[in-house]
Design a protein around this motif. Structure first.
Motif, PDB file in Angstrom:
ATOM      1  N   LEU A 279      -9.009  -9.978  -0.437  1.00 11.56           N
ATOM      2  CA  LEU A 279      -9.156  -8.912   0.564  1.00 11.56           C
ATOM      3  C   LEU A 279      -8.373  -9.260   1.825  1.00 11.56           C
ATOM      4  N   LYS A 280      -8.490 -10.502   2.284  1.00  8.19           N
ATOM      5  CA  LYS A 280      -7.769 -10.912   3.494  1.00  8.19           C
ATOM      6  C   LYS A 280      -6.254 -10.862   3.273  1.00  8.19           C
ATOM      7  N   ARG A 281      -5.825 -11.252   2.081  1.00  3.38           N
ATOM      8  CA  ARG A 281      -4.388 -11.205   1.778  1.00  3.38           C
ATOM      9  C   ARG A 281      -3.877  -9.771   1.827  1.00  3.38           C
ATOM     10  N   ARG A 282      -4.597  -8.851   1.198  1.00  2.00           N
ATOM     11  CA  ARG A 282      -4.168  -7.464   1.134  1.00  2.00           C
ATOM     12  C   ARG A 282      -4.192  -6.801   2.515  1.00  2.00           C
ATOM     13  N   LEU A 283      -5.214  -7.108   3.321  1.00 10.80           N
ATOM     14  CA  LEU A 283      -5.288  -6.525   4.661  1.00 10.80           C
ATOM     15  C   LEU A 283      -4.190  -7.094   5.570  1.00 10.80           C
ATOM     16  N   SER A 284      -3.859  -8.364   5.381  1.00 12.08           N
ATOM     17  CA  SER A 284      -2.773  -8.961   6.168  1.00 12.08           C
ATOM     18  C   SER A 284      -1.447  -8.268   5.866  1.00 12.08           C
ATOM     19  N   LEU A 285      -1.164  -8.030   4.584  1.00 10.73           N
ATOM     20  CA  LEU A 285       0.065  -7.335   4.205  1.00 10.73           C
ATOM     21  C   LEU A 285       0.059  -5.899   4.715  1.00 10.73           C
ATOM     22  N   LEU A 286      -1.115  -5.268   4.674  1.00  6.05           N
ATOM     23  CA  LEU A 286      -1.231  -3.888   5.140  1.00  6.05           C
ATOM     24  C   LEU A 286      -0.887  -3.788   6.620  1.00  6.05           C
ATOM     25  N   TYR A 287      -1.374  -4.723   7.424  1.00  2.00           N
ATOM     26  CA  TYR A 287      -1.202  -4.633   8.874  1.00  2.00           C
ATOM     27  C   TYR A 287       0.281  -4.622   9.261  1.00  2.00           C
ATOM     28  N   SER A 288       1.088  -5.362   8.551  1.00  2.00           N
ATOM     29  CA  SER A 288       2.515  -5.458   8.893  1.00  2.00           C
ATOM     30  C   SER A 288       3.361  -4.376   8.226  1.00  2.00           C
ATOM     31  N   ALA A 289       2.738  -3.533   7.412  1.00  2.93           N
ATOM     32  CA  ALA A 289       3.486  -2.490   6.704  1.00  2.93           C
ATOM     33  C   ALA A 289       3.823  -1.325   7.632  1.00  2.93           C
ATOM     34  N   SER A 290       4.710  -0.471   7.193  1.00  5.97           N
ATOM     35  CA  SER A 290       5.072   0.717   7.975  1.00  5.97           C
ATOM     36  C   SER A 290       5.132   1.921   7.047  1.00  5.97           C
ATOM     37  N   GLY A 291       4.945   3.104   7.635  1.00  6.86           N
ATOM     38  CA  GLY A 291       5.042   4.343   6.874  1.00  6.86           C
ATOM     39  C   GLY A 291       3.901   4.571   5.904  1.00  6.86           C
ATOM     40  N   VAL A 292       2.759   3.939   6.109  1.00  5.85           N
ATOM     41  CA  VAL A 292       1.621   4.101   5.194  1.00  5.85           C
ATOM     42  C   VAL A 292       0.787   5.306   5.616  1.00  5.85           C
ATOM     43  N   ASP A 293       0.476   6.175   4.666  1.00  6.70           N
ATOM     44  CA  ASP A 293      -0.412   7.310   4.924  1.00  6.70           C
ATOM     45  C   ASP A 293      -1.820   6.942   4.479  1.00  6.70           C
ATOM     46  N   PHE A 294      -2.803   7.246   5.316  1.00  7.19           N
ATOM     47  CA  PHE A 294      -4.193   6.926   4.997  1.00  7.19           C
ATOM     48  C   PHE A 294      -4.974   8.216   4.767  1.00  7.19           C
ATOM     49  N   ARG A 295      -5.687   8.231   3.656  1.00  7.31           N
ATOM     50  CA  ARG A 295      -6.577   9.360   3.367  1.00  7.31           C
ATOM     51  C   ARG A 295      -7.986   8.959   3.813  1.00  7.31           C
ATOM     52  N   ILE A 296      -8.424   9.550   4.903  1.00 12.38           N
ATOM     53  CA  ILE A 296      -9.716   9.177   5.481  1.00 12.38           C
ATOM     54  C   ILE A 296     -10.824   9.904   4.732  1.00 12.38           C
TER      55      ILE A 296
END
Length: 525
Positions: A279-296
C-alpha cells in the motif's frame, strides 16, 4: 500555485518519516517536523542527519515530550508552526499530518484542490450542542483544571477532578470565546495561521486555559480559528480520511484498502499500517504521478463495515477478530517489567511513566482489577486476557496510539514471556531481583493461600525453603530461556549499575535512567 508547509508530529519509525519528507518536498512543498522528545534520541539523530541538507525541511526549535490528551501536543504543533512560518515566507497553506498519514491523491491533484478552494479546512462543531463527544467526560474537560494524564496516572487524574468538584473549584470559560471541537487534522491558509499565532501571543489567558484542559488538541485551534475567521471562509471538515471502529479505535489501513482510499473525497489518509508495504509503495508512486483522474465514490465507511464483517478470507460471518492470533506489529516495542514483588514493580513503573511518558499497564495478566480501557469485552477477565494476549496487547497499543508500551508480569508467567518474545515485535525485559526476608515470604504464603492465621510456626519453617526455592526456580527459568534484550535490576546493586540496566531497557540516556534508579524507597516493603 499552492505551496504547502506540512506540519508533521511524529514519535516513531524514523525511516518512514525520512521517506515521507523526501516525497513531499520533491513536489515543491515544505515539511516542518516535531519529533517527540520522549522518543529515542538516536531516532531523531537519524532523521536530522538524513534531512539536514534538505532546504525544504525544518525542525521545531524546541522539542517537547508529548502525551496523549495533554497540552504538550498543542505546544508541539505551535513550535512546528512557528518554525515553518519563519522558514518559508512563500508557503500558502499549513497542513497537519502525523507520521502515520499518507497522501491518497497525486501532488498535482492536492495543489489544484487547494488553489480551487480559497478557504480553511478545520472541523469546528459547537462543543456543548453537538454530539461530537460520544461517551465520557464533556463539560468536565473544560471547567476543571487537569494536571495529570488520565491514561498514565488515572488515579491522580480522577482524584484531582473529584477534589475540585467537592471544593467548588470549577472555572469560567474564556471571555468572548465559543468553545468548539473537532479533528486535530486541519489545513489552514497562511493568513489564518499568522492570525492564530499573534492571537495566542496577545491573549495569554487563552493559553493558560487550554494548558489545563483535557485533550486540547481537539478544541484549541478548532475554537480560535472560527473566532478569528469569518464562517464563510471556513469549511467544517478535515481533508484527512480517518475512521474509527465500533471499539473506538482508529481504523488502520492495509494493502487491500488501496482502491477504497483513492476513491475518497480526501487528500490524505490516517492510519497506514507500518506493515502495509505494498500500500505504501503504491501510494508513493501515486503521489508523484501526473494526469491521474480520480472517481470519487466516498463509500469508505460502508465498505469498511462490510469487509470487516465478512473477514479477510471471505467469511461473511467472521468470529470476533481476537479469536484468531495476531502479531503485535514489526514496528512495535513491548517492554516487560518482571518482578515477584508486585508493589516494587508498580513503584518502578510509576517512575518510568513519569520520566519517559511511555504508556504503561500494571499486572494485567495477574490482577483482575488492573485498570484497563473498555476494549469490547476482551479485557473483562484474566482468562480472556491470557487466551487472547496478543490481540489484547495490540488493542492497547492502538488505544494509546503508541508503538512503545510497558507492562508488568510475574516471573511465573514464563509461557507469556516466551510467547511475546517470539513475536515479530521487539520485546525487551527487565527482571527486578529483590531480597526476600522470611517475614515477606510468610506474608506471600498467606496472600496466595499457602498459609493462614492459624498455620503453626513449625509448618511455616518447613514451608519457607520451598517458597524461596520456587522463586529462585522461576528466575532461573527466565535466564535459561536466553531472551534477547533481557536486563536485570537488583536490590543489592548500586544506582549506577541499575541505571545502566534501566537505560538499556528503556532506550534512554543513563542520566534520565538515574532519576528512576535513584528514587528513595524503591525496593521498600
Amino acid at each position: 500555485m499552492a505551496r504547502i508547509a506540512y506540519i508533521m508530529l511524529c514519535h516513531k519509525d524514523p525511516r518512514a518519516i525520512i521517506r515521507q519528507a523526501e516525497r513531499l518536498t520533491a513536489a515543491g512543498d515544505y515539511v516542518s517536523i516535531h519529533f517527540d522528545a520522549s522518543a529515542p534520541e538516536q531516532d531523531f539523530d537519524l532523521i536530522r542527519k538524513a534531512l539536514t541538507k534538505n532546504a525544504s525541511v525544518a525542525f521545531a526549535t524546541r522539542r517537547v515530550r508529548c502525551g496523549w490528551g495533554e497540552w504538550s501536543l498543542v505546544q508541539a504543533t505551535l513550535n512546528a508552526l512557528e518554525a515553518a512560518v519563519s522558514a518559508w515566507p512563500r508557503a500558502t497553506h499549513f497542513y497537519m499530518l502525523s507520521g502515520d498519514c499518507m497522501a491518497i491523491k497525486t501532488g498535482e491533484y492536492i495543489h489544484r484542490y487547494l488553489d480551487d478552494n480559497e478557504t480553511d479546512f478545520i472541523e469546528n462543531f459547537d462543543y456543548f450542542e453537538s454530539d461530537w463527544i460520544k461517551t465520557g467526560m464533556k463539560e468536565e474537560r473544560l471547567i476543571y483544571r487537569h494536571f495529570f494524564n488520565e491514561r498514565a496516572r488515572k488515579t491522580l487524574f480522577y482524584a484531582s477532578m473529584e477534589m475540585q468538584r467537592r471544593l467548588g473549584l470549577s472555572r469560567k470559560l474564556p471571555d468572548g470565546l465559543q468553545i468548539r471541537i473537532g479533528s486535530q487534522w486541519w489545513c489552514l491558509r497562511r493568513s489564518t495561521v499568522e492570525q492564530v499565532l499573534d492571537f495566542v501571543k496577545s491573549r495569554r489567558d487563552i493559553r493558560r486555559f487550554f494548558k489545563t484542559t483535557w485533550i486540547p488538541d481537539e478544541t484549541f485551534f478548532q475554537t480560535i480559528v472560527p473566532h478569528l475567521i469569518p464562517a464563510e471562509e471556513i469549511r467544517n471538515r478535515t481533508l484527512t480520511f480517518l475512521m474509527f471502529t465500533d471499539y473506538g479505535m482508529p481504523v488502520t489501513f492495509y494493502n487491500d484498502h488501496y482502491d477504497m482510499l483513492i476513491g475518497q473525497d480526501f487528500l490524505f489518509a490516517r492510519k497506514i499500517s507500518p506493515e502495509a508495504d505494498d500500500l505504501k509503495r503504491r501510494l508513493s508512486l501515486l503521489y508523484s504521478a501526473s494526469g491521474v483522474d480520480f472517481r470519487i465514490s466516498d463509500e469508505g465507511p460502508e465498505l469498511f463495515s462490510f469487509l470487516t464483517g465478512r473477514g479477510r478470507i471471505g467469511r461473511r460471518f467472521a468470529p470476533r477478530f481476537w479469536e484468531t492470533e495476531s502479531t503485535l506489529g514489526r514496528e512495535r516495542e513491548l517492554m516487560i517489567v518482571i518482578c515477584k514483588k508486585w508493589h516494587v514493580a508498580k513503584r518502578v513503573l510509576d517512575r518510568m511513566r513519569q520520566v519517559t511518558n511511555v504508556p504503561s499497564v500494571e499486572y494485567l495478566f495477574n490482577e483482575e482489577d488492573t485498570p484497563l480501557p473498555d476494549l469490547g469485552g476482551i479485557q473483562t477477565s484474566l482468562e480472556k486476557r491470557t487466551r487472547h494476549r496478543r490481540a489484547l496487547m495490540r488493542m492497547l497499543f492502538d488505544f494509546y496510539e503508541t508503538d512503545r508500551m510497558i507492562v508488568c508480569m510475574d516471573p511465573g508467567n514464563i509461557g507469556l514471556l516466551q510467547d511475546f518474545a517470539a513475536d515479530r515485535s521487539v520485546t525487551r525485559m527487565l527482571e527486578i531481583d529483590c531480597a526476600f526476608s522470611d517475614e515477606y515470604l510468610i506474608g506471600h504464603a498467606m496472600r496466595v493461600g499457602l498459609a493462614g492465621p492459624q498455620t503453626s510456626q513449625e509448618t511455616l519453617t518447613r514451608l519457607l525453603p520451598t517458597i524461596r526455592n520456587d522463586i529462585t526456580y522461576e528466575s532461573d527459568r527466565i535466564r535459561d530461556a536466553e531472551f534477547d534484550h533481557l536486563n536485570r535490576m537488583r536490590e543489592t546493586a548500586d544506582i549506577g549499575e541499575n541505571s545502566k540496566a534501566l537505560a538499556d531497557f528503556l532506550s534512554i540516556p543513563q542520566a534520565r535512567a538515574w532519576e528512576i534508579a535513584g528514587t528513595d524507597g524503591l525496593f521498600a516493603d
